[in-house]
Design a protein around this motif. Structure first.
Motif, PDB file in Angstrom:
ATOM      1  N   PRO A  80       0.813  -1.226   0.000  1.00  0.00           N
ATOM      2  CA  PRO A  80       0.000   0.000   0.000  1.00  0.00           C
ATOM      3  C   PRO A  80       0.845   1.274   0.000  1.00  0.00           C
ATOM      4  O   PRO A  80       0.505   2.244  -0.697  1.00  0.00           O
ATOM      5  CB  PRO A  80      -0.826  -0.115   1.294  1.00  0.00           C
ATOM      6  CG  PRO A  80      -0.887  -1.570   1.568  1.00  0.00           C
ATOM      7  CD  PRO A  80       0.437  -2.112   1.120  1.00  0.00           C
ATOM      8  N   LEU A  81       1.935   1.275   0.765  1.00  0.00           N
ATOM      9  CA  LEU A  81       2.798   2.456   0.781  1.00  0.00           C
ATOM     10  C   LEU A  81       3.486   2.625  -0.565  1.00  0.00           C
ATOM     11  O   LEU A  81       3.660   3.763  -1.044  1.00  0.00           O
ATOM     12  CB  LEU A  81       3.839   2.340   1.898  1.00  0.00           C
ATOM     13  CG  LEU A  81       4.710   3.583   2.119  1.00  0.00           C
ATOM     14  CD1 LEU A  81       3.852   4.773   2.537  1.00  0.00           C
ATOM     15  CD2 LEU A  81       5.783   3.315   3.166  1.00  0.00           C
ATOM     16  N   LEU A  82       3.870   1.520  -1.193  1.00  0.00           N
ATOM     17  CA  LEU A  82       4.433   1.582  -2.541  1.00  0.00           C
ATOM     18  C   LEU A  82       3.436   2.243  -3.487  1.00  0.00           C
ATOM     19  O   LEU A  82       3.805   3.090  -4.313  1.00  0.00           O
ATOM     20  CB  LEU A  82       4.780   0.172  -3.013  1.00  0.00           C
ATOM     21  CG  LEU A  82       5.329  -0.012  -4.436  1.00  0.00           C
ATOM     22  CD1 LEU A  82       6.234  -1.237  -4.495  1.00  0.00           C
ATOM     23  CD2 LEU A  82       4.210  -0.175  -5.469  1.00  0.00           C
ATOM     24  N   GLY A  83       2.160   1.862  -3.388  1.00  0.00           N
ATOM     25  CA  GLY A  83       1.147   2.435  -4.252  1.00  0.00           C
ATOM     26  C   GLY A  83       1.008   3.929  -4.080  1.00  0.00           C
ATOM     27  O   GLY A  83       0.865   4.679  -5.060  1.00  0.00           O
ATOM     28  N   ALA A 138      -2.416   3.268  -4.332  1.00  0.00           N
ATOM     29  CA  ALA A 138      -2.386   4.286  -5.384  1.00  0.00           C
ATOM     30  C   ALA A 138      -3.613   5.172  -5.335  1.00  0.00           C
ATOM     31  O   ALA A 138      -3.521   6.401  -5.518  1.00  0.00           O
ATOM     32  CB  ALA A 138      -2.274   3.606  -6.750  1.00  0.00           C
ATOM     33  N   ARG A 139      -4.790   4.589  -5.051  1.00  0.00           N
ATOM     34  CA  ARG A 139      -6.015   5.386  -4.990  1.00  0.00           C
ATOM     35  C   ARG A 139      -6.146   6.169  -3.687  1.00  0.00           C
ATOM     36  O   ARG A 139      -7.098   6.909  -3.505  1.00  0.00           O
ATOM     37  CB  ARG A 139      -7.241   4.487  -5.164  1.00  0.00           C
ATOM     38  CG  ARG A 139      -7.317   3.761  -6.499  1.00  0.00           C
ATOM     39  CD  ARG A 139      -7.112   4.684  -7.687  1.00  0.00           C
ATOM     40  NE  ARG A 139      -8.121   5.710  -7.806  1.00  0.00           N
ATOM     41  CZ  ARG A 139      -9.014   5.805  -8.788  1.00  0.00           C
ATOM     42  NH1 ARG A 139      -9.013   4.899  -9.749  1.00  0.00           N
ATOM     43  NH2 ARG A 139      -9.893   6.782  -8.818  1.00  0.00           N
ATOM     44  N   MET A 140      -5.181   5.990  -2.798  1.00  0.00           N
ATOM     45  CA  MET A 140      -5.128   6.793  -1.562  1.00  0.00           C
ATOM     46  C   MET A 140      -4.079   7.888  -1.662  1.00  0.00           C
ATOM     47  O   MET A 140      -3.805   8.589  -0.688  1.00  0.00           O
ATOM     48  CB  MET A 140      -4.802   5.881  -0.368  1.00  0.00           C
ATOM     49  CG  MET A 140      -5.919   4.924   0.015  1.00  0.00           C
ATOM     50  SD  MET A 140      -7.365   5.745   0.683  1.00  0.00           S
ATOM     51  CE  MET A 140      -6.698   6.317   2.257  1.00  0.00           C
ATOM     52  N   GLY A 141      -3.451   8.045  -2.852  1.00  0.00           N
ATOM     53  CA  GLY A 141      -2.351   8.998  -3.003  1.00  0.00           C
ATOM     54  C   GLY A 141      -2.716  10.406  -2.620  1.00  0.00           C
ATOM     55  O   GLY A 141      -1.996  11.068  -1.863  1.00  0.00           O
ATOM     56  N   THR A 142      -3.827  10.921  -3.119  1.00  0.00           N
ATOM     57  CA  THR A 142      -4.226  12.303  -2.808  1.00  0.00           C
ATOM     58  C   THR A 142      -4.861  12.424  -1.435  1.00  0.00           C
ATOM     59  O   THR A 142      -5.012  13.529  -0.927  1.00  0.00           O
ATOM     60  CB  THR A 142      -5.220  12.805  -3.868  1.00  0.00           C
ATOM     61  OG1 THR A 142      -6.339  11.895  -3.954  1.00  0.00           O
ATOM     62  CG2 THR A 142      -4.552  12.903  -5.234  1.00  0.00           C
ATOM     63  N   VAL A 143      -5.221  11.289  -0.822  1.00  0.00           N
ATOM     64  CA  VAL A 143      -5.835  11.309   0.503  1.00  0.00           C
ATOM     65  C   VAL A 143      -4.776  11.231   1.598  1.00  0.00           C
ATOM     66  O   VAL A 143      -4.887  11.885   2.641  1.00  0.00           O
ATOM     67  CB  VAL A 143      -6.831  10.136   0.658  1.00  0.00           C
ATOM     68  CG1 VAL A 143      -7.462  10.142   2.046  1.00  0.00           C
ATOM     69  CG2 VAL A 143      -7.901  10.213  -0.414  1.00  0.00           C
ATOM     70  N   ALA A 144      -3.750  10.425   1.376  1.00  0.00           N
ATOM     71  CA  ALA A 144      -2.700  10.233   2.397  1.00  0.00           C
ATOM     72  C   ALA A 144      -1.326  10.361   1.767  1.00  0.00           C
ATOM     73  O   ALA A 144      -0.524   9.420   1.806  1.00  0.00           O
ATOM     74  CB  ALA A 144      -2.864   8.871   3.058  1.00  0.00           C
ATOM     75  N   PRO A 145      -1.003  11.514   1.189  1.00  0.00           N
ATOM     76  CA  PRO A 145       0.286  11.652   0.483  1.00  0.00           C
ATOM     77  C   PRO A 145       1.490  11.582   1.395  1.00  0.00           C
ATOM     78  O   PRO A 145       2.591  11.276   0.948  1.00  0.00           O
ATOM     79  CB  PRO A 145       0.173  13.030  -0.170  1.00  0.00           C
ATOM     80  CG  PRO A 145      -0.797  13.777   0.686  1.00  0.00           C
ATOM     81  CD  PRO A 145      -1.777  12.757   1.152  1.00  0.00           C
ATOM     82  N   GLU A 146       1.314  11.872   2.673  1.00  0.00           N
ATOM     83  CA  GLU A 146       2.428  11.878   3.623  1.00  0.00           C
ATOM     84  C   GLU A 146       2.436  10.652   4.521  1.00  0.00           C
ATOM     85  O   GLU A 146       3.059  10.668   5.580  1.00  0.00           O
ATOM     86  CB  GLU A 146       2.358  13.145   4.494  1.00  0.00           C
ATOM     87  CG  GLU A 146       2.362  14.452   3.702  1.00  0.00           C
ATOM     88  CD  GLU A 146       3.637  14.631   2.905  1.00  0.00           C
ATOM     89  OE1 GLU A 146       4.707  14.163   3.369  1.00  0.00           O
ATOM     90  OE2 GLU A 146       3.573  15.222   1.813  1.00  0.00           O
ATOM     91  N   ALA A 147       1.743   9.599   4.140  1.00  0.00           N
ATOM     92  CA  ALA A 147       1.662   8.399   4.975  1.00  0.00           C
ATOM     93  C   ALA A 147       3.055   7.861   5.278  1.00  0.00           C
ATOM     94  O   ALA A 147       3.920   7.795   4.398  1.00  0.00           O
ATOM     95  CB  ALA A 147       0.830   7.328   4.279  1.00  0.00           C
ATOM     96  N   ALA A 148       3.271   7.485   6.534  1.00  0.00           N
ATOM     97  CA  ALA A 148       4.583   6.988   6.957  1.00  0.00           C
ATOM     98  C   ALA A 148       4.723   5.493   6.736  1.00  0.00           C
ATOM     99  O   ALA A 148       5.833   4.983   6.593  1.00  0.00           O
ATOM    100  CB  ALA A 148       4.823   7.320   8.425  1.00  0.00           C
ATOM    101  N   ASN A 149       3.619   4.768   6.721  1.00  0.00           N
ATOM    102  CA  ASN A 149       3.682   3.325   6.502  1.00  0.00           C
ATOM    103  C   ASN A 149       2.356   2.840   5.940  1.00  0.00           C
ATOM    104  O   ASN A 149       1.343   3.541   5.958  1.00  0.00           O
ATOM    105  CB  ASN A 149       4.027   2.578   7.800  1.00  0.00           C
ATOM    106  CG  ASN A 149       3.019   2.865   8.906  1.00  0.00           C
ATOM    107  OD1 ASN A 149       1.866   2.447   8.833  1.00  0.00           O
ATOM    108  ND2 ASN A 149       3.446   3.582   9.928  1.00  0.00           N
ATOM    109  N   GLY A 150       2.370   1.610   5.458  1.00  0.00           N
ATOM    110  CA  GLY A 150       1.191   1.057   4.822  1.00  0.00           C
ATOM    111  C   GLY A 150       0.044   0.800   5.766  1.00  0.00           C
ATOM    112  O   GLY A 150      -1.117   0.771   5.337  1.00  0.00           O
TER     113      GLY A 150
END
Length: 464
Positions: free
Chosen positions: A39-42, A275-287
């Protein structure tokens, strides 16, 4: 679906048996680490998610399954590694099993599960605040975590003490349950995407997405887990009635393909979710953050329970598989203590470390894993290449070159982080693959040495 020796025909378990063993193998592999990387890769790969995912599949799926097949062909992990030398085989296997077992991976299954379940148990008690409040919260968490760990390891040990039931239960119950939970989670994102991919890839994905994805899969360390799971899967296949060594190898390979296909499908789905969470969680630290936020957005409070269930089932499956397979190895390597004793000891040590001292152990266990992993890849290639057993000398040189480079880097990272080493100038060193070229050169040099030795022996025989 009940597997028994009566279902064995023509030296195989048949399609249904192969599927059940494959699902069980998938369940053993697929723990918390496997859940959170894709998920973090995405998220970070954004528009480059396809090549990044393909690179990830090569190392995250291809290498572990190839290792399972290589071990099945050799018979056991010891038989494969003995081609390098019996002493090397014993030390390498023990270090690998300790690192992926009671000193790191098994304790982490309980601690990670608790972190995901904690909001359901403690609610707002896990919050932040002042230093005093933080200390109070930590004290409030300690007892529930201890009780959770005791229950978690007691259940895992109860199953691990009956290894013949592991494949049947995981293939019939916990494996399909995990797959079903993941399907619900990803299907929600497919039907109603929470966001869109980032416009630009982040970090290393911006320049070499396939290589960056490969390195991420490399960090799952599932290749080393294959050394353990290959033992329990082969033993389970034997208990199910496949007694011929060659037939066992073929059956394990077939089930490995099933497990690999399932892993690839799940990784692609989780990568899409990220990938579909990119604009929702762009700064996510982990999956884990990505998965938790996605579930919460789609299912509200029930999403928290869904996430906790996915992580709990995944971690429990891995814990049972590791306790069983590592206990079985040590009971054969050190037979004075029976399997039951080793399983209990592993579970007890893991329970203690899940509650105290895990952070400091992680700092040393991870470098050990990173030293062993390249050597595991070298052993896997040796097991897959036809006729490699006839060129043990060449592979010893290759393994020595790989081991020197990987061990030097691991010691540096553990003891003097940031120290510059001559090995840092090697090709691919900047992406953590500096051992590749020395390994190839070592293999070539080893073959040259073998050819020269055989030439001298041939001339000596002709003169005689």
């Amino acid at each position: 679906m009940h597997l028994s020796s009566e279902q064995v025909t023509d030296g195989t378990l048949g399609p249904r048996g192969s599927l059940a063993v494959g699902v069980a193998l998938f369940s053993m592999f697929f723990g918390a680490g496997n859940l959170i990387i894709a998920p973090l890769l995405g998220v970070q790969a954004g528009p480059c998610v396809v090549p990044a995912t393909l690179g990830y599949l090569v190392s995250g799926v291809g290498l572990p399954i190839a290792t399972i097949v290589a071990i099945a062909r050799a018979g056991t992990a010891d038989a494969l590694l003995d081609r390098i030398g019996h002493g090397f085989s014993r030390v390498f296997t023990i270090l690998a099993y300790l690192a992926i077992g009671p000193l790191l991976a098994i304790p982490r299954t309980a601690s990670t599960s608790f972190e995901m379940v904690r909001p359901l148990i403690l609610g707002a008690q896990a919050g932040a605040g002042s230093a005093a409040a933080g200390a109070a919260a930590g004290a409030a968490v300690a007892l529930p975590q201890l009780l959770f760990s005791l229950a978690f390891f007691a259940a895992a040990l109860a199953l691990a003490l009956h290894p013949a039931r592991i494949v049947r239960l995981m293939g019939k119950v916990t494996g399909p349950l995990l797959i079903g939970l993941l399907v619900v989670m990803v299907a929600a994102q497919v039907v109603a995407p929470a966001g869109d991919p980032l416009a630009e890839a982040q970090q290393a994905y911006a320049t070499a997405p396939a290589v960056a994805g490969f390195v991420q899969g490399y960090q799952t360390l599932d290749l080393l887990a294959s050394l353990a799971f290959g033992v329990v899967i082969t033993s389970s296949v034997r208990r199910l009635g496949v007694t011929d060594p060659g037939a066992q190898a073929r059956q394990v390979a077939r089930s490995g393909v099933v497990a690999g296909a399932l892993m690839a499908l799940v990784y692609c789905a989780l990568s899409y979710l990220g990938a579909r969470m990119g604009t929702v969680a762009p700064e996510a630290a982990n999956g884990a953050e990505v998965i938790s936020l996605s579930s919460t957005l789609h299912f509200g409070t029930a999403g928290t329970a869904l996430t906790a269930a996915v992580f709990l089932v995944a971690c429990f499956n891995v814990c049972v598989g590791l306790v069983s397979s590592i206990g079985e190895y040590f009971s054969k390597a050190f037979p004075k203590v029976p399997y039951r004793g080793w399983a209990i000891l592993i579970a007890c040590i893991s329970c203690v470390l899940a509650n105290a001292g895990l952070t400091s152990i992680l700092a040393y266990s991870v470098p050990v894993l990173m030293a062993l992993y390249p050597m595991g890849i070298c052993a896997m290639l040796m097991g897959l290449l036809p006729g490699s057993e006839a060129h043990a000398g060449a592979w010893r040189v290759a393994m020595a070159c790989v081991g020197v480079v990987s061990t030097a880097g691991a010691l540096r990272d553990a003891l003097v982080p940031g120290l510059s080493l001559p090995f840092d100038a090697l090709p691919l060193a900047d992406i953590g693959l500096g051992w590749v070229v020395p390994g190839i050169l070592g293999l070539i040099i080893g073959y040259i040495i073998e050819a020269a030795r055989h030439g001298r022996e041939g001339r000596g025989d002709s003169r005689g």
